[in-house]
Design a protein around this motif. Structure first.
Motif, PDB file in Angstrom:
ATOM      1  N   PHE A  63       0.828  -1.238  -0.026  1.00 32.85           N
ATOM      2  CA  PHE A  63      -0.207  -0.165  -0.125  1.00 32.85           C
ATOM      3  C   PHE A  63       0.974   1.283   0.110  1.00 32.85           C
ATOM      4  CE2 PHE A  63      -2.555  -3.325   1.825  1.00 32.85           C
ATOM      5  CZ  PHE A  63      -3.514  -3.228   0.753  1.00 32.85           C
ATOM      6  N   GLY A  67       1.388   1.334  -3.669  1.00 30.16           N
ATOM      7  CA  GLY A  67       0.342   2.522  -3.804  1.00 30.16           C
ATOM      8  C   GLY A  67       0.860   3.866  -4.284  1.00 30.16           C
ATOM      9  N   ILE A  70       1.162   3.836  -7.848  1.00 26.04           N
ATOM     10  CA  ILE A  70       0.024   3.630  -8.701  1.00 26.04           C
ATOM     11  C   ILE A  70      -0.471   5.219  -8.886  1.00 26.04           C
ATOM     12  CG2 ILE A  70      -2.446   3.319  -8.683  1.00 26.04           C
ATOM     13  CD1 ILE A  70      -1.651   0.539  -7.130  1.00 26.04           C
ATOM     14  N   TRP A  99      -2.641  10.028   2.851  1.00 28.27           N
ATOM     15  CA  TRP A  99      -2.136   8.499   2.324  1.00 28.27           C
ATOM     16  C   TRP A  99      -0.829   8.347   3.182  1.00 28.27           C
ATOM     17  CZ3 TRP A  99      -4.813   4.764   0.567  1.00 28.27           C
ATOM     18  CH2 TRP A  99      -4.431   3.523   0.190  1.00 28.27           C
ATOM     19  N   TRP A 135      -9.146   7.093  -0.313  1.00 23.93           N
ATOM     20  CA  TRP A 135      -9.596   6.413  -1.471  1.00 23.93           C
ATOM     21  C   TRP A 135     -10.663   7.094  -2.217  1.00 23.93           C
ATOM     22  CZ3 TRP A 135      -6.465   3.189  -4.175  1.00 23.93           C
ATOM     23  CH2 TRP A 135      -6.995   2.422  -5.131  1.00 23.93           C
ATOM     24  N   TYR A 161      -7.586   1.802 -14.647  1.00 23.70           N
ATOM     25  CA  TYR A 161      -7.831   2.597 -13.376  1.00 23.70           C
ATOM     26  C   TYR A 161      -8.993   2.447 -12.739  1.00 23.70           C
ATOM     27  CZ  TYR A 161      -3.487   4.591 -15.526  1.00 23.70           C
ATOM     28  OH  TYR A 161      -2.191   4.788 -16.090  1.00 23.70           O
ATOM     29  N   THR A 164      -9.944  -0.648 -11.068  1.00 19.29           N
ATOM     30  CA  THR A 164      -8.890  -0.667 -10.021  1.00 19.29           C
ATOM     31  C   THR A 164      -9.847   0.498  -8.748  1.00 19.29           C
ATOM     32  OG1 THR A 164      -6.977  -0.819 -11.215  1.00 19.29           O
ATOM     33  CG2 THR A 164      -6.843  -0.039  -8.764  1.00 19.29           C
ATOM     34  N   ILE A 168     -11.533  -1.818  -5.704  1.00 17.07           N
ATOM     35  CA  ILE A 168     -10.913  -1.755  -4.277  1.00 17.07           C
ATOM     36  C   ILE A 168     -11.699  -0.971  -3.395  1.00 17.07           C
ATOM     37  CG2 ILE A 168      -8.990  -0.379  -3.105  1.00 17.07           C
ATOM     38  CD1 ILE A 168      -8.109  -3.140  -4.507  1.00 17.07           C
ATOM     39  N   HIS A 172     -12.536  -3.317   0.104  1.00 13.89           N
ATOM     40  CA  HIS A 172     -12.086  -2.688   1.320  1.00 13.89           C
ATOM     41  C   HIS A 172     -13.393  -2.493   2.282  1.00 13.89           C
ATOM     42  CE1 HIS A 172      -9.991  -0.235   4.242  1.00 13.89           C
ATOM     43  NE2 HIS A 172     -10.818   0.717   4.076  1.00 13.89           N
ATOM     44  N   ALA A 206      -7.162  -8.075  -3.845  1.00 17.32           N
ATOM     45  CA  ALA A 206      -6.208  -6.905  -3.512  1.00 17.32           C
ATOM     46  C   ALA A 206      -5.148  -7.250  -4.279  1.00 17.32           C
ATOM     47  CB  ALA A 206      -5.519  -7.319  -2.101  1.00 17.32           C
ATOM     48  N   PHE A 210      -5.107  -4.435  -6.810  1.00 19.73           N
ATOM     49  CA  PHE A 210      -4.086  -3.282  -6.463  1.00 19.73           C
ATOM     50  C   PHE A 210      -2.862  -3.383  -7.080  1.00 19.73           C
ATOM     51  CE2 PHE A 210      -1.889  -0.512  -3.406  1.00 19.73           C
ATOM     52  CZ  PHE A 210      -2.975   0.369  -3.074  1.00 19.73           C
TER      53      PHE A 210
END
Lengths: 701, 74
Positions: A63, A67, A70, A99, A135, A161, A164, A168, A172, A206, A210
């Motif tokens: 992450f 992360g 990304i 983040w 997020w 994208y 994703t 996610i 989550h 994930a 991810f």
């Protein structure tokens, strides 16, 4: 004409964060590798024990490192593909700092033992909430930029994208649903088998959404740019996306083969995992063929070297994954280091190499200069290759060796290696090889950071800008359904959501709804207050990182551990603790097998009872005083979630816990050891002694 | 377990439906205009970085700034 200036400053921020957290995450990984090679690297400090550091490593590399990469790549490529500056600079900054704050708080909470005990979802509920908010801000920023784009067509990378972001969010939220006990502790709303299914539905996706789809999007943008060649087949890339979105969501149960999960769910997971090979390899071939006509440049251009290797590793891990998802292969590979090797095949080979290629390409452009040293980048490439090789070959050898040793019987029909420890000490050379691979790979990353730092020093950062025509009405010619769909991002987002939700619901709902899947066993009773506290310590210390609680119905496991695990035995387990790796033996039938004294000795100094063990010393549990401050609330939450405690049991939870602890302390004293009954180790022993014993009280099965 | 008889056909139907839709659209020539997007992504060459922020043009090699390692014509 008007000028659009891209927000490259946010790209720069995420780029720096990527490199920083990469360094942190991989360094922790190297320390963990050393801890398995030699237990003394646990330093007998609670904060640095393997069980607590492992989630720091996994969360940091997934992450934080991946992360931030990304966000860096998505923000750079989206602005150019959409010919628009990001919607809001402020939202971008909140996204960035939010983040990073989550990452820091996560690392602190894990070393303090604040964890949900669900792999790759260890964050406790306040941090889960923060992740959801940040997020969604990212999602908002992305979709708002998409909505005011100056390009009709949505390039394939953007679809990845979108897929994703949507998936996610769903994963989550669904997996994190829990009832808080305090600010730092919660119990999931799912128990046992259901928790396991939800967790691995999340866990596998994930990986899928991810570590795969966003990086495929980055691949479809940065590889053509670096190669100065268009994607080999645009059509194939579209099929790649839809097939992946549709298939991935079903494959989760392959993490639970031969467990107490209903058999049909396992078969479903296996079939879809094997099917995943097709789109994955389609994407790999598409990526590699994009480099056709540019192969000669691979010799001189480190960026293309990294990309070509990353795509090749994508192909390797998406072949290995379906292979390991086949039940008969999984019977051998599961719980061994082969799984760890497979994960790093994808993480080091695919994700990290793609990120390296991306930053080697980005930095010279954003700082208007040339890469400081191509030779150094080439050296990094070969170091990375050698590091990965050491890592995964060690893990293949370790996994297959240990898997075969567990299953080996003598001619007389006895276990050839009845002591689990024999199979652990055998791993030592492989663990050294893995640590060496990790050190080499980390050294490569440090070379990258030096190279880029020198590049940045020589260059001058500026933001890119383009000239675009004044806005004019877009001529709309509704043509093919697919082309129509591509122009409507929100419609497409909703469709993707529907596809994903159907997959998830169909897979999970039966277990929720049909009682028959979880036969309740009359003799299985809820945990006593002290055992529950002991269980929470088990979760806190991350015991599940090395010990499973799931005896599979194999001859060798029945001989080694006892009765295989039944679904009905886990109905009070929040979270489930089946684990995914047996660095140490399974613990589901450990209850009653050893004396209290043995457990005390073993926890305080594992080498005393098990010479050669790599387990950290848990002597600090003997000095730690058990905090019973939340016990009433804990039992109440469990009762609310369906555990049949009486009002009396809730009210007197603290008293009952103390009473049971005194019993264990008395037993230890009779055997010559004085431990105060209020110590954490007493609660842990109480839990371990209860594990898997209820089923025996009900008479013959 | 009866749910199995509902689940597998449903998932296969979903997968089949998607495959048929995809194959059908290929046969109908719906992906015929799938050529230009893959080229257009390469054409952001008009992207500039403001001169004002770049110092010492001779030293940083501005002529190389967009394509430092380009070795052959496209």
């Amino acid at each position: 004409m008007t000028t659009v200036r891209f927000d490259d400053k946010i790209v720069r921020m995420f780029l720096f964060a990527t490199l920083f957290w990469g360094l942190v995450g991989m360094s922790v990984g190297v320390l963990l590798a050393l801890q398995l090679a030699d237990w003394r690297f646990n330093f007998e400090i609670p904060w640095l024990t393997f069980g607590r550091l492992r989630p720091v490593h996994t969360n940091a590399v997934i992450f934080a490192f991946a992360g931030n990469a990304i966000f860096c790549g998505v923000y750079y490529s989206s602005q150019r593909l959409l010919k628009a500056r990001l919607f809001s600079d402020l939202v971008s900054r909140i996204h960035f700092w939010g983040w990073q704050l989550i990452i820091v708080l996560a690392a602190c909470s894990f070393v303090m033992g604040i964890t949900t005990g669900k792999e790759y979802a260890e964050l406790e509920w306040p941090l889960d909430l923060m992740v959801a908010v940040i997020w969604l801000l990212f999602a908002f920023n992305f979709f708002a930029t998409l909505a005011r784009r100056r390009e009709k067509h949505i390039y394939v990378a953007l679809w990845f994208y979108i897929g994703t972001i949507i998936t996610i969010t769903v994963l989550h939220v669904v997996n994190s649903l829990a009832i808080p006990v305090s600010l730092t502790k919660s119990y999931p709303i799912y128990a046992g088998v259901q928790d396991a299914l939800v967790q691995w539905w999340y866990g596998h996706n994930a990986v899928g959404f991810f570590l795969t789809t966003p990086f495929l999007g980055l691949m479809y943008y940065f590889v053509p740019k670096a190669a100065e060649r268009p994607i080999y087949s645009y059509r194939l890339s579209i099929m790649h996306f839809w097939a992946l979105v549709f298939l991935y969501i079903w494959a989760g149960p392959h993490h639970l083969h031969y467990t107490a999960l209903p058999d049909w769910a396992q078969s479903l997971g296996m079939v879809f995992s094997v099917m995943l090979l097709a789109p994955s390899w389609g994407g790999m071939i598409n990526g590699l063929l994009t480099l056709r006509g540019a192969w000669d440049r691979l010799r001189v251009d480190p960026v293309l070297k990294f990309f070509a290797a990353a795509i090749t590793f994508y192909g390797m891990s998406t072949f290995e994954g379906p292979l390991m998802a086949i039940k008969s292969v999984n019977a051998l590979s599961h719980y061994t280091d082969w799984t760890v090797g497979h994960v790093h095949n994808g993480a080091l080979g695919w994700v990290a190499l793609l990120i390296f290629g991306m930053v080697y390409w980005l930095v010279p452009r954003m700082w208007n200069t040339k890469l400081h040293s191509i030779a150094l980048a080439n050296a990094h490439f070969w170091l990375a290759m050698v590091g990965i090789l050491f890592y995964i070959v060690s893990m293949w050898a370790a996994g297959i060796t240990q898997g075969l040793m567990w299953k080996e019987f003598t001619a007389d029909g006895l276990l050839a290696y009845p002591s689990f420890l024999e199979t652990v000490t055998k791993m030592h050379p492989y663990y050294l090889g893995r640590a060496l691979g990790g050190v080499i790979f980390l050294a490569g990353l440090i070379m990258l950071i030096i190279n880029l730092a020198l590049t940045i020093r020589a260059g001058r950062f500026s933001e890119g800008e383009i000239q675009v025509p004044e806005p004019k009405p877009i001529e709309h010619k509704p043509s093919h359904w697919h082309a129509v769909l591509e122009r409507k991002p929100f419609l497409m987002a909703i469709l993707a959501l529907v596809v994903i939700t159907i997959g998830g619901i169909v897979e999970m709902m039966p277990t929720f709804l049909i009682k028959g899947n979880i036969p309740t066993i009359a003799s299985v009773k809820p945990w006593s207050p002290l055992e529950l506290e002991g269980r929470d310590i088990y979760v806190r210390e991350g015991c599940y990182a090395c010990h499973s609680q799931m005896v599979r119905p194999f001859r060798d496991e029945l001989a080694r551990y006892g009765e295989y695990s039944r679904p009905g035995e886990f109905i009070y387990d929040r979270p489930f603790q089946w684990g995914s790796k047996r660095t140490g033996p399974d613990l589901h039938r450990v209850g009653g097998r050893y004396s209290n004294l043995w457990h005390l000795r073993h926890l305080e100094d594992p080498r005393l009872t098990s010479p050669g063990s790599v387990m950290p010393s848990y002597a600090f549990l003997t000095s730690g005083v058990l905090d019973l401050g939340h016990i009433t609330r804990k039992i109440q939450v469990m009762k609310d979630l369906g555990a049949p405690y009486s009002e009396e049991q809730v009210r007197h939870a603290g008293r009952d816990a103390k009473w049971q602890a005194r019993g264990i302390a008395d037993d230890l004293r009779r055997n010559g050891v004085d431990v105060a009954p209020d110590r954490e180790i007493i609660a842990l022993i109480a839990y371990l002694q209860r594990l898997g014993t209820d089923i025996k009280k009900g008479g013959p099965l | 377990m009866e749910v199995l008889f509902f689940l597998i056909p449903l998932s296969v139907a979903l997968a089949a439906g998607f495959t048929i839709a995809c194959l059908g659209s290929i046969r109908d020539g719906q992906f015929d205009d799938m050529e230009s997007p893959r080229w257009r992504v390469l054409f952001d060459r008009n992207e500039k970085r403001p001169e004002s922020t770049a110092v010492k043009p001779a030293a940083t090699g501005l002529e190389m700034r967009m394509k430092p390692q380009r070795s052959e014509p496209l």
